[in-house]
Enzyme design. Structure first.
Site, PDB file in Angstrom:
ATOM      1  N   THR A 183      20.296  75.691 -55.594  1.00 36.71           N
ATOM      2  CA  THR A 183      20.398  74.395 -54.425  1.00 36.71           C
ATOM      3  C   THR A 183      21.338  74.001 -55.074  1.00 36.71           C
ATOM      4  O   THR A 183      21.467  73.404 -55.974  1.00 36.71           O
ATOM      5  CB  THR A 183      18.705  73.990 -54.534  1.00 36.71           C
ATOM      6  OG1 THR A 183      17.768  74.605 -54.224  1.00 36.71           O
ATOM      7  CG2 THR A 183      19.009  72.762 -53.657  1.00 36.71           C
ATOM      8  N   ASP A 211       7.359  78.328 -57.145  1.00 33.82           N
ATOM      9  CA  ASP A 211       8.739  79.059 -56.685  1.00 33.82           C
ATOM     10  C   ASP A 211       9.600  79.813 -57.570  1.00 33.82           C
ATOM     11  O   ASP A 211      10.706  79.116 -58.248  1.00 33.82           O
ATOM     12  CB  ASP A 211       9.535  78.195 -55.592  1.00 33.82           C
ATOM     13  CG  ASP A 211      10.668  79.034 -54.992  1.00 33.82           C
ATOM     14  OD1 ASP A 211      10.712  80.098 -55.056  1.00 33.82           O
ATOM     15  OD2 ASP A 211      11.274  78.380 -54.350  1.00 33.82           O
TER      16      ASP A 211
END
Ligand SMILES: Nc1ncnc2c1ncn2[C@@H]1O[C@H](COP(=O)(O)OP(=O)(O)OP(=O)(O)O)[C@@H](O)[C@H]1O
Length: 463
Positions: free
Chosen positions: A310, A293
């Protein structure tokens, strides 16, 4: 304080290990220890093999020295000492690799890095020559893999993300298994992620490192973008961590050390990763890490301002919208190590991102008593808001992190060659498309391969 609207990602899945078990000041109970039993325990005896030079000051079990020619990957030994140029010649074009019988082993992925980092210094830190590493990377990855849907048989979903999903696929040409990430163009555009998505492709294309996922190529149809990567069979570190609740000190150290090498490489080629978390760390069939990712990876020689990541893992300079640099990855490494050792993230607060941001800005970390003092010392130096004090961001760069006492017994050169046994070997049947270690997901109902008007095609010229 950012509003949630700016954020790409909220931590999903069963999200967070709960900190409720941890009562500050209470000792670790026997019950806590039992929780480590599954699934790490079957190979816990191997923890003594991680780092063959035990630190006299640590409480690690004393270790037999692993034989120096031992190579658990079965690939690393023949790579060492190969020149980048020699390796470049050996890597055929991606199309050839898919069609041809001589598909390169994982070992070949490693050799540009091995060559770039090969040195005769006495220190056990890999001396990474950034320009050489970058050059080797460019030389190896000049192929521009273009595929089409009929090249593959698409099977189950391995994971889902904010903009699409990742499928297990099998090449119809060489019968090997790969992972294909499918991103919906409309969703990428709607969520203003066009630049990030193009960056992801470009960054992955550029990078070659034993602990980073390999991108083989891409294609697009009128609805979706597709990225062909190696299938990493052992599942997410996230799943292993949740099942184990938390990792013993040497286990956390092993994974942290592999991540440190990957960050060191990325930073040496001026890439910030920006999305470190256990969900993005996959275990290969031998138990070594692969970072996947690259949706937030960015090439930044200096400072950038974009708010992404995040919540639990965001550095304070990101939360408060200040310019930031590679130092954010070192902060996130601190959060990752904390989460591996504690089973929850340090600023977790009933799952509310806004509360998490408040806690990040307050910067107070409560260390559970079972965290080793050396680990706590490293964490306090990584999870520090003051950029002039954050380890990794100082004059010594990543070497300051690698030379920290907690990592004292790590032989970095051997680790970089995957010459150190992993603490946990995933129970998978290698090479057979065994996805049993991945969670199950509802499958996509809209068929792939759409033709017709392509509203967004021009936005993704490299796919
Ligand atoms: N190469 C791979 N091999 C096996 N599984 C993979 C691979 N790449 C991704 N996955 C699985 O798919 C999941 C989602 O992948 P990824 O994180 O790249 O997607 P994303 O849409 O960018 O997600 P996010 O919203 O977290 O950014 C991963 O967490 C992992 O479980």
């Amino acid at each position: 304080m950012p509003s949630l609207g700016f954020l790409k990602k909220i931590r999903s899945k069963d999200s967070q290990g709960s900190p409720s078990d941890f009562k500050p000041g209470s000792p670790t109970t026997a019950k806590d220890k039992d929780k480590f039993g599954s699934p790490i325990s079957p190979v816990l005896s191997k923890t003594s093999n991680f780092f063959p030079e035990p630190d006299a000051h640590s409480n690690l079990p004393s270790a037999p020295t692993a034989s120096s020619d031992h190579d658990m990957t079965g690939a690393g030994t023949h790579l060492v000492g190969q020149s980048a140029a020699a390796n470049t010649q050996q890597v055929p074009s991606i199309r050839n690799m898919v069609n041809g019988p001589e598909y390169p082993s994982n070992g070949q992925h490693d050799s540009a890095y091995a060559a770039a980092t090969n040195n005769n210094n006495n220190t056990n830190l890999p001396q990474i020559n950034a320009p050489a590493a970058a050059k080797a990377t460019r030389e190896v990855r000049e192929t521009k893999g273009k595929y089409t849907l009929p090249d593959f048989t698409i099977s189950r979903t391995l994971g889902t993300g904010s903009f699409g999903r990742v499928h297990l696929v099998q090449s119809k040409h060489n019968q090997r298994f790969y992972a294909v990430k499918v991103l919906k163009k409309a969703q990428v555009v709607r969520m203003k992620q066009v630049e990030h998505t193009n960056d992801e492709r470009r960054m992955l294309q550029r990078c070659r490192h034993p602990f980073l996922i390999t991108l083989w190529g891409t294609w697009q149809d009128s609805k979706n973008l597709y990225m062909v990567m190696d299938f990493i069979e052992g599942g997410e570190l996230f799943s292993l961590l949740r099942k184990s609740q938390r990792f013993p000190n040497p286990v956390a150290k092993f994974y942290a050390a592999e991540v440190t090498l990957a960050l060191d490489y990325l930073h040496s080629v001026n890439i910030i990763y920006r999305d470190l978390k256990p969900e993005n760390l996959l275990l290969d069939r031998h138990g070594h890490l692969k970072i996947t990712d690259f949706g937030f990876a960015k090439e930044v020689p200096d400072i950038t301002w974009t708010l992404c990541g995040t919540p639990d893992y965001l550095a304070p300079e990101v939360v408060s919208n200040k310019g930031y640099n590679k130092s954010v990855d070192w902060w996130s490494l601190g959060i990752l190590i904390f989460e591996m050792l504690a089973g929850f993230t340090p600023f977790w607060d009933s799952g509310s991102p806004l509360k998490i941001y408040e806690n990040i800005l307050k910067g107070r970390v409560k260390y559970p008593p079972y965290i080793h003092p050396d680990a706590q010392d490293l964490l306090s130096k990584l999870i520090t808001a003051d950029l002039t004090k954050r380890l990794g961001n100082l004059h010594g760069g990543s070497k300051d992190v690698m030379q920290h006492q907690w990592f004292a017994e790590v032989t970095w050169e051997r680790l970089a060659k995957k010459d150190i046994d992993a603490p946990y070997v995933p129970p998978v049947k290698g090479g057979q498309g065994d996805a049993s270690l991945f969670d199950k997901y509802a499958e996509e109902t809209e068929p792939y391969g759409a033709t017709g008007e392509d509203q967004f095609g021009k936005l993704f010229p490299d796919f």
